[in-house]
Design a protein around this motif. Structure first.
Motif: not given
Length: 115
Positions: A33-42, A44-50
Protein backbone atom coordinates in the motif's frame (compact mmCIF):
# COMPACT_ATOMS: atom_id res chain seq x y z
CA UNK A 1 9.62 -12.25 14.94
CA UNK A 2 10.64 -8.97 13.29
CA UNK A 3 13.26 -10.76 11.22
CA UNK A 4 10.68 -13.28 10.02
CA UNK A 5 8.45 -10.50 8.70
CA UNK A 6 11.42 -8.71 7.11
CA UNK A 7 12.29 -11.92 5.28
CA UNK A 8 8.70 -12.29 4.04
CA UNK A 9 8.62 -8.67 2.78
CA UNK A 10 11.74 -9.29 0.66
CA UNK A 11 9.80 -11.61 -1.65
CA UNK A 12 6.03 -11.19 -1.58
CA UNK A 13 5.59 -13.79 -4.30
CA UNK A 14 6.28 -16.63 -1.83
CA UNK A 15 3.98 -17.27 1.12
CA UNK A 16 5.87 -18.76 4.06
CA UNK A 17 4.53 -22.09 5.30
CA UNK A 18 4.15 -20.73 8.84
CA UNK A 19 1.72 -17.98 7.78
CA UNK A 20 -1.93 -18.58 6.97
CA UNK A 21 -3.32 -17.67 3.55
CA UNK A 22 -5.65 -14.95 4.83
CA UNK A 23 -2.93 -13.36 6.97
CA UNK A 24 -0.43 -13.41 4.10
CA UNK A 25 -2.95 -11.81 1.76
CA UNK A 26 -3.72 -9.05 4.28
CA UNK A 27 -0.06 -8.41 5.09
CA UNK A 28 0.87 -8.37 1.40
CA UNK A 29 -1.84 -5.80 0.65
CA UNK A 30 -0.63 -3.64 3.54
CA UNK A 31 3.06 -3.88 2.58
CA UNK A 32 2.23 -2.92 -1.02
CA UNK A 33 0.00 0.00 0.00
CA UNK A 34 1.07 3.63 -0.56
CA UNK A 35 0.52 4.31 3.15
CA UNK A 36 3.04 1.64 4.19
CA UNK A 37 5.55 2.60 1.52
CA UNK A 38 5.36 6.25 2.59
CA UNK A 39 5.84 5.36 6.25
CA UNK A 40 8.68 2.99 5.38
CA UNK A 41 10.45 5.69 3.37
CA UNK A 42 10.08 8.21 6.21
CA UNK A 43 11.46 5.69 8.71
CA UNK A 44 14.44 5.06 6.41
CA UNK A 45 15.15 8.81 6.31
CA UNK A 46 14.88 8.97 10.10
CA UNK A 47 17.35 6.09 10.53
CA UNK A 48 19.76 7.71 8.08
CA UNK A 49 19.56 10.95 10.06
CA UNK A 50 20.87 9.11 13.13
CA UNK A 51 24.11 8.02 11.49
CA UNK A 52 26.85 8.36 14.06
CA UNK A 53 24.48 8.19 17.01
CA UNK A 54 25.60 6.05 19.92
CA UNK A 55 23.36 3.05 19.37
CA UNK A 56 22.61 0.55 22.08
CA UNK A 57 22.02 -3.16 21.57
CA UNK A 58 19.33 -3.63 24.19
CA UNK A 59 16.50 -3.44 21.69
CA UNK A 60 13.14 -3.09 23.38
CA UNK A 61 14.41 -4.42 26.71
CA UNK A 62 14.44 -1.63 29.31
CA UNK A 63 17.85 -0.80 30.76
CA UNK A 64 16.64 -1.58 34.29
CA UNK A 65 15.87 -5.14 33.15
CA UNK A 66 19.29 -5.49 31.52
CA UNK A 67 20.91 -4.17 34.71
CA UNK A 68 18.94 -6.70 36.78
CA UNK A 69 19.94 -9.56 34.46
CA UNK A 70 23.60 -8.55 34.71
CA UNK A 71 23.37 -8.71 38.50
CA UNK A 72 21.67 -12.12 38.39
CA UNK A 73 24.31 -13.45 36.00
CA UNK A 74 27.36 -12.18 37.87
CA UNK A 75 25.96 -12.24 41.41
CA UNK A 76 27.12 -8.67 42.03
CA UNK A 77 26.38 -5.08 41.07
CA UNK A 78 27.91 -4.16 37.74
CA UNK A 79 29.76 -0.92 37.11
CA UNK A 80 28.34 1.73 34.83
CA UNK A 81 31.20 1.04 32.42
CA UNK A 82 30.40 -2.69 32.34
CA UNK A 83 26.75 -1.88 31.69
CA UNK A 84 27.62 0.59 28.93
CA UNK A 85 29.96 -1.88 27.26
CA UNK A 86 27.32 -4.62 27.36
CA UNK A 87 24.67 -2.37 25.83
CA UNK A 88 26.92 -0.77 23.20
CA UNK A 89 28.95 -3.72 21.93
CA UNK A 90 28.12 -6.46 19.48
CA UNK A 91 27.34 -9.77 21.14
CA UNK A 92 29.10 -11.82 18.47
CA UNK A 93 32.60 -10.35 18.65
CA UNK A 94 32.37 -7.82 21.52
CA UNK A 95 33.31 -4.97 19.17
CA UNK A 96 31.72 -1.54 19.57
CA UNK A 97 28.49 -0.84 17.67
CA UNK A 98 30.16 2.29 16.25
CA UNK A 99 32.99 4.72 16.85
CA UNK A 100 30.80 7.19 18.76
CA UNK A 101 29.93 4.53 21.35
CA UNK A 102 33.60 3.69 21.82
CA UNK A 103 34.56 7.37 22.06
CA UNK A 104 31.91 7.99 24.72
CA UNK A 105 33.18 5.00 26.72
CA UNK A 106 36.79 6.17 26.48
CA UNK A 107 35.85 9.72 27.46
CA UNK A 108 33.89 8.52 30.48
CA UNK A 109 36.69 6.17 31.50
CA UNK A 110 39.26 8.97 31.23
CA UNK A 111 37.11 11.33 33.32
CA UNK A 112 36.63 8.63 35.93
CA UNK A 113 40.40 8.13 36.25
CA UNK A 114 40.99 11.88 36.54
CA UNK A 115 38.29 12.34 39.15
Amino acid sequence: MTQLFQDVKKDLTVKPNWMGDAVFKEMKEYWESPKFKSKSEQNKKNRDANVGASLDTGGCIPHRVIWKRMKETTGKESSVLDFYFLTHSKEKDKSWVNEKAQAAFNKFEKRKKNY
